[in-house]
Design a protein around this motif. Structure first.
Motif, PDB file in Angstrom:
ATOM      1  N   LEU A  71    -123.616   2.613-111.321  1.00 32.12           N
ATOM      2  CA  LEU A  71    -122.928   3.619-112.015  1.00 32.12           C
ATOM      3  C   LEU A  71    -123.920   5.047-111.853  1.00 32.12           C
ATOM      4  O   LEU A  71    -124.149   5.873-112.762  1.00 32.12           O
ATOM      5  CB  LEU A  71    -123.261   3.190-113.514  1.00 32.12           C
ATOM      6  CG  LEU A  71    -122.533   2.034-113.925  1.00 32.12           C
ATOM      7  CD1 LEU A  71    -122.812   1.653-115.177  1.00 32.12           C
ATOM      8  CD2 LEU A  71    -120.877   1.995-113.894  1.00 32.12           C
ATOM      9  N   SER A  72    -124.622   5.177-110.600  1.00 31.39           N
ATOM     10  CA  SER A  72    -125.480   6.510-110.292  1.00 31.39           C
ATOM     11  C   SER A  72    -124.384   7.577-110.349  1.00 31.39           C
ATOM     12  O   SER A  72    -123.384   7.371-109.715  1.00 31.39           O
ATOM     13  CB  SER A  72    -126.353   6.040-109.127  1.00 31.39           C
ATOM     14  OG  SER A  72    -125.611   5.743-107.897  1.00 31.39           O
ATOM     15  N   VAL A  73    -125.045   8.473-110.331  1.00 28.52           N
ATOM     16  CA  VAL A  73    -124.631   9.946-110.118  1.00 28.52           C
ATOM     17  C   VAL A  73    -124.340  10.320-108.638  1.00 28.52           C
ATOM     18  O   VAL A  73    -123.195  10.552-108.119  1.00 28.52           O
ATOM     19  CB  VAL A  73    -125.507  10.969-110.656  1.00 28.52           C
ATOM     20  CG1 VAL A  73    -124.917  12.421-110.305  1.00 28.52           C
ATOM     21  CG2 VAL A  73    -125.381  10.975-112.208  1.00 28.52           C
ATOM     22  N   SER A  74    -125.414   9.676-107.813  1.00 29.47           N
ATOM     23  CA  SER A  74    -125.189   9.782-106.273  1.00 29.47           C
ATOM     24  C   SER A  74    -123.975   9.196-105.796  1.00 29.47           C
ATOM     25  O   SER A  74    -123.219   9.505-104.895  1.00 29.47           O
ATOM     26  CB  SER A  74    -126.365   9.370-105.559  1.00 29.47           C
ATOM     27  OG  SER A  74    -126.565   7.989-105.937  1.00 29.47           O
ATOM     28  N   SER A  75    -123.475   7.991-106.379  1.00 30.37           N
ATOM     29  CA  SER A  75    -122.388   7.199-105.635  1.00 30.37           C
ATOM     30  C   SER A  75    -121.098   7.822-106.148  1.00 30.37           C
ATOM     31  O   SER A  75    -120.179   7.870-105.580  1.00 30.37           O
ATOM     32  CB  SER A  75    -122.290   5.740-106.441  1.00 30.37           C
ATOM     33  OG  SER A  75    -122.014   5.773-107.486  1.00 30.37           O
ATOM     34  N   LYS A  76    -121.139   8.510-107.453  1.00 33.05           N
ATOM     35  CA  LYS A  76    -119.893   9.222-108.110  1.00 33.05           C
ATOM     36  C   LYS A  76    -119.627  10.298-107.135  1.00 33.05           C
ATOM     37  O   LYS A  76    -118.545  10.715-106.684  1.00 33.05           O
ATOM     38  CB  LYS A  76    -120.237   9.715-109.192  1.00 33.05           C
ATOM     39  CG  LYS A  76    -120.116   8.314-110.281  1.00 33.05           C
ATOM     40  CD  LYS A  76    -120.198   8.672-111.706  1.00 33.05           C
ATOM     41  CE  LYS A  76    -120.235   7.512-112.458  1.00 33.05           C
ATOM     42  NZ  LYS A  76    -120.304   7.867-114.023  1.00 33.05           N
ATOM     43  N   ILE A  77    -120.808  11.055-106.784  1.00 38.97           N
ATOM     44  CA  ILE A  77    -120.530  12.390-105.754  1.00 38.97           C
ATOM     45  C   ILE A  77    -120.200  11.919-104.457  1.00 38.97           C
ATOM     46  O   ILE A  77    -119.223  12.489-103.894  1.00 38.97           O
ATOM     47  CB  ILE A  77    -121.907  12.892-105.704  1.00 38.97           C
ATOM     48  CG1 ILE A  77    -122.177  13.859-106.897  1.00 38.97           C
ATOM     49  CG2 ILE A  77    -122.160  13.994-104.466  1.00 38.97           C
ATOM     50  CD1 ILE A  77    -123.679  14.237-106.986  1.00 38.97           C
ATOM     51  N   SER A  78    -120.404  10.476-104.075  1.00 40.19           N
ATOM     52  CA  SER A  78    -120.215  10.105-102.459  1.00 40.19           C
ATOM     53  C   SER A  78    -118.497   9.712-102.555  1.00 40.19           C
ATOM     54  O   SER A  78    -117.872  10.023-101.715  1.00 40.19           O
ATOM     55  CB  SER A  78    -121.021   8.870-102.284  1.00 40.19           C
ATOM     56  OG  SER A  78    -122.188   9.342-102.061  1.00 40.19           O
ATOM     57  N   ARG A  79    -117.926   9.200-103.758  1.00 37.52           N
ATOM     58  CA  ARG A  79    -116.752   9.066-103.730  1.00 37.52           C
ATOM     59  C   ARG A  79    -115.871  10.349-103.836  1.00 37.52           C
ATOM     60  O   ARG A  79    -114.560  10.179-103.355  1.00 37.52           O
ATOM     61  CB  ARG A  79    -116.464   8.145-105.103  1.00 37.52           C
ATOM     62  CG  ARG A  79    -116.903   6.567-104.926  1.00 37.52           C
ATOM     63  CD  ARG A  79    -116.450   5.511-105.927  1.00 37.52           C
ATOM     64  NE  ARG A  79    -116.951   5.941-107.507  1.00 37.52           N
ATOM     65  CZ  ARG A  79    -118.069   5.488-107.602  1.00 37.52           C
ATOM     66  NH1 ARG A  79    -118.868   4.457-107.073  1.00 37.52           N
ATOM     67  NH2 ARG A  79    -118.452   5.571-109.242  1.00 37.52           N
ATOM     68  N   LEU A  80    -116.158  11.168-104.903  1.00 31.75           N
ATOM     69  CA  LEU A  80    -115.809  12.297-104.903  1.00 31.75           C
ATOM     70  C   LEU A  80    -115.575  13.074-103.431  1.00 31.75           C
ATOM     71  O   LEU A  80    -114.550  13.519-103.074  1.00 31.75           O
ATOM     72  CB  LEU A  80    -116.182  13.518-105.652  1.00 31.75           C
ATOM     73  CG  LEU A  80    -116.017  13.040-107.334  1.00 31.75           C
ATOM     74  CD1 LEU A  80    -116.889  13.889-108.097  1.00 31.75           C
ATOM     75  CD2 LEU A  80    -114.607  13.065-107.725  1.00 31.75           C
TER      76      LEU A  80
END
Length: 197
Positions: free
Chosen positions: A180-189
């Protein structure tokens, strides 16, 4: 009356992989046969503390150019400091196979086996900054109620700090991971944007 350990009672509680896992599993089996699991665990904890404190000892162990006589001296010195036969045998076998550099990894894997033996489930919570005790206990409470822990198991939580995740959490329970990290969300976006282009 004599009792004999059965193969099932001396088998490692979980399967480990890699060379370090093989040594840790063999050590677990030997310690279980001798009824010395706790003594072995304490001796390995002592050695781990020694390796963490003294970089020179770690350097000596990881030196592949040690002569046979030097290895013998190292093994004898470490064996005398712990005086547990199973650990002394492990050190001798590691030295004989030129694998003394794996000692830290073997100790870590043995810790995994002991946690499984004691019914402990390890959970690692990675955050961008250290979590305060209130938040950590709330997360621990939520994880302990989940299906990942199971009835009759004890949860053992540790908090790792990794600023690279930018925010949010990465929760690892056993072999399961929830990112649930911000870095993984940025990578998905970023991946979605690149697909759209």
């Amino acid at each position: 009356m004599r009792t004999y350990a059965t193969a099932a009672s001396t088998a490692p509680p979980v399967q480990l992989f890699g060379v370090d896992g093989t040594y840790a599993s063999a050590l677990y089996t030997a310690a279980a046969k001798n009824s010395s699991l706790d003594a072995t665990s304490k001796a390995l904890t002592y050695l781990k503390t020694l390796l963490d404190k003294d970089a020179d000892v770690s350097g000596i162990l990881s030196n592949p150019a040690l002569s046979a006589s030097d290895k013998k001296v190292v093994v004898e010195t470490l064996s005398q400091s712990v005086s547990v036969p199973t650990v002394a045998n492990l050190l001798a076998v590691l030295a004989e196979n030129n694998r003394l550099g794996l000692l830290s990894e073997v100790i870590e894997k043995f810790g995994t086996l002991m946690s499984a033996y004691k019914g402990e489930v390890e959970a690692t919570i990675t955050s961008a900054a250290p979590l305060d005790s209130k938040i950590l206990s709330r997360i621990e409470s939520a994880i302990s109620k989940s299906q990942f822990v199971g009835a009759g198991k004890k949860l053992k939580v540790s908090n790792k700090v990794n600023p690279d995740i930018l925010g949010g959490l990465i929760v690892e329970v056993g072999d399961r991971t929830v990112d649930l990290s911000v870095s993984s969300k940025i990578s998905r976006l970023n991946a979605l944007i690149n697909e759209a282009v």
